[in-house]
Design an enzyme around this catalytic site. Structure first.
Site, short mmCIF file in Angstrom:
data_model
loop_
_atom_site.label_atom_id
_atom_site.label_comp_id
_atom_site.label_asym_id
_atom_site.label_seq_id
_atom_site.Cartn_x
_atom_site.Cartn_y
_atom_site.Cartn_z
N ASP A 130 43.26 -19.59 27.60
CA ASP A 130 43.29 -19.86 29.03
C ASP A 130 44.55 -20.70 29.21
O ASP A 130 44.60 -21.85 28.77
CB ASP A 130 42.06 -20.65 29.46
CG ASP A 130 42.08 -20.92 30.96
OD1 ASP A 130 43.16 -21.27 31.49
OD2 ASP A 130 41.03 -20.81 31.61
N HIS A 131 45.57 -20.14 29.84
CA HIS A 131 46.87 -20.81 29.78
C HIS A 131 46.85 -22.17 30.48
O HIS A 131 47.72 -23.00 30.24
CB HIS A 131 47.99 -19.91 30.30
CG HIS A 131 48.06 -19.77 31.79
ND1 HIS A 131 47.26 -18.93 32.51
CD2 HIS A 131 48.84 -20.39 32.71
CE1 HIS A 131 47.55 -19.03 33.80
NE2 HIS A 131 48.50 -19.91 33.95
N HIS A 175 40.25 -20.97 34.91
CA HIS A 175 41.15 -22.11 35.13
C HIS A 175 40.45 -23.27 35.84
O HIS A 175 40.55 -24.42 35.42
CB HIS A 175 42.37 -21.70 35.95
CG HIS A 175 43.11 -20.51 35.41
ND1 HIS A 175 43.18 -20.24 34.06
CD2 HIS A 175 43.80 -19.51 36.02
CE1 HIS A 175 43.90 -19.13 33.87
NE2 HIS A 175 44.28 -18.67 35.04
C1 BG6 Z 1 46.36 -16.01 36.19
C2 BG6 Z 1 45.81 -15.16 37.30
O1 BG6 Z 1 45.42 -16.17 35.17
O2 BG6 Z 1 46.70 -17.30 36.70
C3 BG6 Z 1 46.80 -15.05 38.44
O3 BG6 Z 1 45.50 -13.86 36.80
C4 BG6 Z 1 47.22 -16.43 38.89
O4 BG6 Z 1 46.25 -14.32 39.53
C5 BG6 Z 1 47.68 -17.27 37.71
O5 BG6 Z 1 48.27 -16.26 39.82
C6 BG6 Z 1 47.95 -18.69 38.11
O6 BG6 Z 1 48.59 -19.35 37.06
P1 BG6 Z 1 49.64 -20.50 37.34
O7 BG6 Z 1 50.02 -20.99 35.99
O8 BG6 Z 1 50.78 -19.87 38.10
O9 BG6 Z 1 48.92 -21.51 38.17
#
Ligand code: BG6
Length: 516
Positions: A203-204, A266
């Site tokens: 989960d990034h 997230h």
């Molecule tokens: C991704 C989603 O996991 O996270 C996207 O699939 C979303 O829809 C993105 O835009 C948001 O990531 P960040 O790092 O730009 O907040």
């Protein structure tokens, strides 16, 4: 008599540092021609190589259906590095070194013969680059393929549980399943081919510096933790707002929606880091035990509760940052009568001693007025104000706001005396800004997480019970919404802060969303 204070328990003894060795490894990317690989993974791998964090014995193998030669894939790599804003140092020599150890294998994800070809190529490159049989497989493909890929890799003898002395690890992208049942099925399928200690569910958000800073703020400082509980905290607001729409991913988003795309993963990660108990250490077991425990303590949402704790929205046409944009239903690949939510807000409570009775409000949406991710701890009011009401100009109360992005930092809002002869009071802010303080740009979350996987550190990855616990929270909401199709969408204009029902959700508790 002078006494020596006992040393504070420091859970950071080992984790959360970039120390630790990486071993020689081959990194195989499934879905090598896809968007995630090009936008995120290849630039992150380049950054690791450029910073000399990747092991000296290293190679990358792209695997996808699209026919491509090594040279064509190398061009994809150089183009994606050139196009990426996440690349910090443009270093032609480092890029060339990476190019030279990058290869490509074309094949169908369902075809046994393709995995035999991959195996032969891996054996060849393993000898060529002296990577000692160590392998990492990264699934950057549609989620429906993860189980099949693992089965085929197993069939080709490329993965097996507990492989020793060389290691085999799989990084599995989100979404991990589309509901509780499918997440469980995927876990049990993967676990027939590899052990839990070999699976890195990514989960990034957990790779973001500012997300990790939540832990440092809470557990490396003595002043916050004593007030981090129901006695002092009135409520918590977690906002994951995006100004972007669905970026050409219509058919993906139709199947996904905001709860599966952002909230199940997230947003609940953020909630778990804010809500968890201090772990004994930041090793993968201790840390994840605590993280999962708090998610399990979230009061279950029953089908009967859904209407009172969750609201949904979908954007119509509007304007964002001065540009006119179409509504969700007009986006390519989207059903003109779609009821997929692009916005959701939830009111959750945690049933434990620390948090009983403290609402956690979570909201996330596409096409909001701006991109901002923030966690705001709203503290209780002072029990008695010994000042005349007329003198209080704009009482703000005490809020500790953790800005995850884009202006990374921490702000404490409190009330102060306005200079002058009378006792006038106004809300002010005390700010810590990441960029100003440290003057360096963050490593991309993918960089950090790929490196952790190379080091065999699972701390910042999800465990099977963690993903399942998170699905258990949102599952009843998804089920209720899927069966109640009578919803008036669109219900917010692009470029606004979401539907009126979201304001009502908080108004029922006598609260309102923060204006960001
Ligand atoms: C991704 C989603 O996991 O996270 C996207 O699939 C979303 O829809 C993105 O835009 C948001 O990531 P960040 O790092 O730009 O907040």
């Amino acid at each position: 008599m002078a006494t020596t204070a006992p040393p504070l328990v420091n859970p950071f003894r080992e984790g959360l540092s970039l120390e630790g060795a990486t071993q020689p490894v081959q990194l195989v990317i499934f879905g090598a021609s896809g968007d995630l690989t090009q936008r995120k993974l290849l630039p992150a791998i380049y950054n690791l190589c450029q910073a000399k964090l990747a092991p000296p014995a290293f190679s990358v193998i792209g695997f996808a259906r699209q026919p491509m030669t090594d040279d064509q894939f190398r061009k994809v790599l150089t183009d994606s590095v050139a196009a990426s804003s996440e690349v910090r140092v443009r270093d032609a020599a480092a890029l060339q070194q990476l190019v030279e150890c990058t290869h490509y294998v074309a094949g169908d994800f369902h075809d046994d013969a393709a995995y035999a070809t991959l195996r032969d190529a891996m054996q060849r490159y393993d000898r060529q680059y002296a990577t000692n049989g160590n392998r990492i497989f990264y699934t950057a493909t549609p989620a429906s393929l993860y189980g099949d890929i693992a089965a085929h890799l197993h069939g080709a003898g490329l993965v097996k549980p507990g492989e020793q002395p060389s290691f085999v690890r799989m990084i599995v992208e989100k979404p991990f399943g589309r509901d509780l049942a499918s997440a469980k099925a995927l876990n049990s399928e993967l676990l027939t081919y590899v052990g839990e200690d070999q699976i890195y569910r990514i989960d990034h958000y957990l790779g973001k510096e500012t997300v990790q800073n939540i832990l440092v703020l809470r557990f490396a400082n003595g002043i916050f933790e004593p007030i981090w509980n129901r006695r002092y905290v009135d409520s918590v607001q977690i906002t994951v707002a995006e100004s972007l729409g669905i970026e050409g991913r219509g058919s993906f988003y139709e199947e996904t929606g905001v709860v599966r795309d952002v909230i199940q993963n997230h947003a609940l990660q953020l909630m778990s880091l804010v809500g968890m108990e201090p772990p004994v250490s930041f090793d993968a077991h201790d840390f994840r035990d605590e993280k999962v425990r708090v998610v399990k303590a979230i009061h279950p949402v029953t089908p009967a509760d859904v209407a009172s704790v969750a609201v949904r929205g979908q954007y119509g046409p509007g304007s964002v940052a001065g540009d006119r944009v179409v509504g969700y239903r007009q986006e390519p690949g989207v059903d003109p009568n779609s009821i997929t939510p692009t916005y959701a807000a939830l009111r959750l409570v945690i049933d434990n001693w620390r948090w009983a009775g403290v609402p956690f409000y979570i909201r996330s949406g596409k096409r909001m007025p701006k991109r901002i991710t923030e966690i705001a701890m709203q503290f209780k009011e002072a029990p008695h104000l010994p000042f005349r009401k007329a003198e209080v100009e704009t009482p703000g109360g005490n809020v500790l706001a953790l800005q995850i992005q884009p202006d990374e930092g921490v702000t404490l809002h409190f009330d102060a005396k306005v200079p002058g002869p009378s006792m006038r009071i106004r809300a002010v802010e005390m700010d810590f800004n990441y960029g100003e303080t440290f003057g360096v740009s963050d490593a991309s979350p993918y960089e950090r997480l790929i490196l952790d996987c190379m080091k065999g550190d699972q701390t910042l990855f999800d465990r099977a019970d963690g993903v399942e616990a998170a699905w258990a929270i949102v599952d009843p909401i998804l089920t209720a919404w899927a069966s109640d199709k009578d919803v008036k969408f669109p219900n917010y204009d692009a470029g606004t802060w979401g539907p009126a029902v979201a304001d009502e959700l908080l108004a029922r508790d006598g609260r309102s969303w923060r204006r960001l």
